[in-house]
Design a protein around this motif. Structure first.
Motif, PDB file in Angstrom:
ATOM      1  N   ARG A  75      20.248 -48.451 -35.633  1.00  0.00           N
ATOM      2  CA  ARG A  75      21.411 -49.092 -35.043  1.00  0.00           C
ATOM      3  C   ARG A  75      22.661 -48.673 -35.811  1.00  0.00           C
ATOM      4  NH1 ARG A  75      22.837 -52.949 -31.672  1.00  0.00           N
ATOM      5  NH2 ARG A  75      24.659 -54.211 -32.112  1.00  0.00           N
ATOM      6  N   VAL A  76      23.754 -48.458 -35.099  1.00  0.00           N
ATOM      7  CA  VAL A  76      25.014 -48.036 -35.721  1.00  0.00           C
ATOM      8  C   VAL A  76      25.911 -49.244 -35.935  1.00  0.00           C
ATOM      9  CG1 VAL A  76      27.080 -46.620 -35.458  1.00  0.00           C
ATOM     10  CG2 VAL A  76      24.877 -45.772 -34.636  1.00  0.00           C
ATOM     11  N   GLN A  77      26.453 -49.337 -37.127  1.00  0.00           N
ATOM     12  CA  GLN A  77      27.443 -50.375 -37.410  1.00  0.00           C
ATOM     13  C   GLN A  77      28.792 -49.711 -37.610  1.00  0.00           C
ATOM     14  OE1 GLN A  77      25.578 -52.397 -40.775  1.00  0.00           O
ATOM     15  NE2 GLN A  77      25.244 -54.170 -39.450  1.00  0.00           N
ATOM     16  N   LEU A  78      29.783 -50.213 -36.935  1.00  0.00           N
ATOM     17  CA  LEU A  78      31.126 -49.645 -36.990  1.00  0.00           C
ATOM     18  C   LEU A  78      32.092 -50.684 -37.547  1.00  0.00           C
ATOM     19  CD1 LEU A  78      31.087 -48.067 -33.418  1.00  0.00           C
ATOM     20  CD2 LEU A  78      30.637 -46.895 -35.576  1.00  0.00           C
ATOM     21  N   VAL A  79      32.852 -50.282 -38.551  1.00  0.00           N
ATOM     22  CA  VAL A  79      33.803 -51.205 -39.174  1.00  0.00           C
ATOM     23  C   VAL A  79      35.173 -50.550 -39.213  1.00  0.00           C
ATOM     24  CG1 VAL A  79      34.375 -52.551 -41.216  1.00  0.00           C
ATOM     25  CG2 VAL A  79      31.973 -52.226 -40.574  1.00  0.00           C
ATOM     26  N   GLU A  80      36.103 -51.139 -38.491  1.00  0.00           N
ATOM     27  CA  GLU A  80      37.465 -50.609 -38.428  1.00  0.00           C
ATOM     28  C   GLU A  80      38.348 -51.265 -39.486  1.00  0.00           C
ATOM     29  OE1 GLU A  80      36.188 -51.332 -34.022  1.00  0.00           O
ATOM     30  OE2 GLU A  80      36.049 -52.357 -35.966  1.00  0.00           O
ATOM     31  N   SER A  81      39.387 -50.544 -39.872  1.00  0.00           N
ATOM     32  CA  SER A  81      40.395 -51.088 -40.773  1.00  0.00           C
ATOM     33  C   SER A  81      41.682 -50.301 -40.582  1.00  0.00           C
ATOM     34  CB  SER A  81      39.938 -51.004 -42.234  1.00  0.00           C
ATOM     35  OG  SER A  81      39.776 -49.658 -42.629  1.00  0.00           O
ATOM     36  N   GLY A  82      42.760 -50.827 -41.143  1.00  0.00           N
ATOM     37  CA  GLY A  82      44.016 -50.107 -41.106  1.00  0.00           C
ATOM     38  C   GLY A  82      45.054 -50.681 -40.156  1.00  0.00           C
ATOM     39  N   ASP A 114      54.374 -50.567 -26.592  1.00  0.00           N
ATOM     40  CA  ASP A 114      53.240 -50.468 -25.661  1.00  0.00           C
ATOM     41  C   ASP A 114      51.943 -50.105 -26.359  1.00  0.00           C
ATOM     42  OD1 ASP A 114      54.972 -49.146 -22.711  1.00  0.00           O
ATOM     43  OD2 ASP A 114      54.748 -51.172 -23.516  1.00  0.00           O
ATOM     44  N   ASP A 115      52.010 -49.681 -27.600  1.00  0.00           N
ATOM     45  CA  ASP A 115      50.794 -49.366 -28.367  1.00  0.00           C
ATOM     46  C   ASP A 115      50.176 -50.615 -28.979  1.00  0.00           C
ATOM     47  OD1 ASP A 115      52.530 -46.444 -29.485  1.00  0.00           O
ATOM     48  OD2 ASP A 115      50.948 -46.528 -27.964  1.00  0.00           O
ATOM     49  N   THR A 116      50.854 -51.725 -28.862  1.00  0.00           N
ATOM     50  CA  THR A 116      50.334 -52.980 -29.405  1.00  0.00           C
ATOM     51  C   THR A 116      49.036 -53.356 -28.713  1.00  0.00           C
ATOM     52  OG1 THR A 116      52.521 -53.815 -30.003  1.00  0.00           O
ATOM     53  CG2 THR A 116      50.782 -55.446 -29.653  1.00  0.00           C
ATOM     54  N   ALA A 117      47.982 -53.536 -29.503  1.00  0.00           N
ATOM     55  CA  ALA A 117      46.660 -53.837 -28.947  1.00  0.00           C
ATOM     56  C   ALA A 117      45.668 -54.029 -30.083  1.00  0.00           C
ATOM     57  CB  ALA A 117      46.177 -52.692 -28.049  1.00  0.00           C
ATOM     58  N   MET A 118      44.484 -54.510 -29.704  1.00  0.00           N
ATOM     59  CA  MET A 118      43.355 -54.472 -30.627  1.00  0.00           C
ATOM     60  C   MET A 118      42.699 -53.109 -30.457  1.00  0.00           C
ATOM     61  SD  MET A 118      41.721 -56.347 -32.874  1.00  0.00           S
ATOM     62  CE  MET A 118      41.809 -58.094 -32.486  1.00  0.00           C
ATOM     63  N   TYR A 119      42.478 -52.421 -31.540  1.00  0.00           N
ATOM     64  CA  TYR A 119      41.888 -51.087 -31.499  1.00  0.00           C
ATOM     65  C   TYR A 119      40.435 -51.154 -31.946  1.00  0.00           C
ATOM     66  CZ  TYR A 119      46.348 -48.869 -30.528  1.00  0.00           C
ATOM     67  OH  TYR A 119      47.514 -48.461 -29.926  1.00  0.00           O
ATOM     68  N   TYR A 120      39.575 -50.529 -31.135  1.00  0.00           N
ATOM     69  CA  TYR A 120      38.143 -50.558 -31.388  1.00  0.00           C
ATOM     70  C   TYR A 120      37.594 -49.148 -31.584  1.00  0.00           C
ATOM     71  CZ  TYR A 120      38.450 -55.252 -29.380  1.00  0.00           C
ATOM     72  OH  TYR A 120      38.783 -56.566 -29.115  1.00  0.00           O
ATOM     73  N   CYS A 121      36.648 -49.037 -32.479  1.00  0.00           N
ATOM     74  CA  CYS A 121      35.896 -47.809 -32.666  1.00  0.00           C
ATOM     75  C   CYS A 121      34.604 -47.920 -31.860  1.00  0.00           C
ATOM     76  CB  CYS A 121      35.580 -47.643 -34.152  1.00  0.00           C
ATOM     77  SG  CYS A 121      34.725 -46.139 -34.591  1.00  0.00           S
ATOM     78  N   ALA A 122      34.153 -46.795 -31.292  1.00  0.00           N
ATOM     79  CA  ALA A 122      32.956 -46.829 -30.465  1.00  0.00           C
ATOM     80  C   ALA A 122      32.121 -45.576 -30.687  1.00  0.00           C
ATOM     81  CB  ALA A 122      33.344 -46.943 -28.992  1.00  0.00           C
ATOM     82  N   PHE A 154      29.925 -45.581 -24.026  1.00  0.00           N
ATOM     83  CA  PHE A 154      29.697 -45.949 -25.410  1.00  0.00           C
ATOM     84  C   PHE A 154      28.993 -47.301 -25.475  1.00  0.00           C
ATOM     85  CE2 PHE A 154      32.300 -42.601 -27.234  1.00  0.00           C
ATOM     86  CZ  PHE A 154      33.074 -42.221 -26.147  1.00  0.00           C
ATOM     87  N   ASN A 155      28.014 -47.402 -26.364  1.00  0.00           N
ATOM     88  CA  ASN A 155      27.298 -48.676 -26.432  1.00  0.00           C
ATOM     89  C   ASN A 155      27.360 -49.338 -27.801  1.00  0.00           C
ATOM     90  OD1 ASN A 155      25.603 -46.840 -27.742  1.00  0.00           O
ATOM     91  ND2 ASN A 155      23.752 -47.908 -27.138  1.00  0.00           N
ATOM     92  N   TYR A 156      28.010 -48.690 -28.770  1.00  0.00           N
ATOM     93  CA  TYR A 156      28.207 -49.318 -30.077  1.00  0.00           C
ATOM     94  C   TYR A 156      29.699 -49.543 -30.275  1.00  0.00           C
ATOM     95  CZ  TYR A 156      23.381 -48.158 -31.244  1.00  0.00           C
ATOM     96  OH  TYR A 156      22.013 -48.073 -31.249  1.00  0.00           O
ATOM     97  N   TRP A 157      30.033 -50.735 -30.696  1.00  0.00           N
ATOM     98  CA  TRP A 157      31.446 -51.111 -30.836  1.00  0.00           C
ATOM     99  C   TRP A 157      31.663 -51.847 -32.149  1.00  0.00           C
ATOM    100  CZ3 TRP A 157      34.949 -49.680 -27.093  1.00  0.00           C
ATOM    101  CH2 TRP A 157      34.401 -49.210 -25.898  1.00  0.00           C
ATOM    102  N   GLY A 158      32.841 -51.581 -32.732  1.00  0.00           N
ATOM    103  CA  GLY A 158      33.239 -52.352 -33.895  1.00  0.00           C
ATOM    104  C   GLY A 158      33.901 -53.656 -33.478  1.00  0.00           C
TER     105      GLY A 158
END
Length: 138
Positions: free
Chosen positions: A1-8, A89-97, A125-129
Motif C-alpha cells: 500500500r502507498v502512503q502519500l504525505v503532502e507538505s509545503g 484562483d490557485d487557492t485550493a487544497m492540493y492533493y498528491c495521488a 489514481f487510487n492512492y491519495w494524500g
C-alpha cells in the motif's frame, strides 16, 4: 500500500511562489504516474500536473502551464510541485495521488515512448494524500 504525505502549503500573496512536497512512503515503482490535484471549496477536484518516473515525462493542466513545474527525487521517494506566479484562483487544497499497482508492468509505455501514459483524471489514481492548503490573497 502507498502512503502519500503532502507538505509545503501556506498563505501567500498574488505573484508569490510555493513548493509543495509529497513523500511517497513504500513507493518504489517507476512505471506508475504520480500527480497533483487540487480542490477549491464548491468545485470539483482538478488535475494539475502528473509525472511518469520512468522517463520523466510530464503533463499539465492548461491553467498552470508555464507557472507550475512537477519534478521528482527518486532517492527520496518525493514528488514536488513548484508553483510560481500564484493567483487567487490557485487557492485550493492540493492533493498528491498515485496510480494503482496493476499499471506497473514492463513495456507499459512502449507504444508511446517519451510520452506520459496517464492523464489528469482523478479516476486514474487510487492512492491519495490528506492534502495541503494553499491560499493566495490579492
Amino acid at each position: 500500500r502507498v502512503q502519500l504525505v503532502e507538505s509545503g502549503g501556506s498563505s501567500v500573496q498574488t505573484g508569490g511562489s510555493l513548493r509543495l512536497s509529497c513523500v511517497a512512503a513504500t513507493y518504489n515503482s517507476r512505471r506508475r504516474c504520480l500527480a497533483w490535484f487540487r480542490q477549491a471549496p464548491g468545485k470539483e477536484r482538478e488535475g494539475v500536473a502528473a509525472i511518469y518516473p520512468d522517463n520523466d515525462s510530464t503533463k499539465y493542466a492548461d491553467s498552470v502551464k508555464g507557472r507550475f513545474t512537477i519534478s521528482q527525487d527518486n532517492a527520496k521517494n518525493t514528488v514536488y510541485l513548484q508553483m510560481n506566479s500564484l493567483q487567487p484562483d490557485d487557492t485550493a487544497m492540493y492533493y498528491c495521488a498515485a496510480e494503482p499497482e496493476y499499471l506497473d508492468f514492463p513495456g507499459r509505455n512502449d507504444a508511446v515512448p517519451g510520452r506520459i501514459p496517464c492523464g489528469l483524471n482523478s479516476y486514474e489514481f487510487n492512492y491519495w494524500g490528506q492534502g495541503t492548503q494553499v491560499t493566495v490573497s490579492s
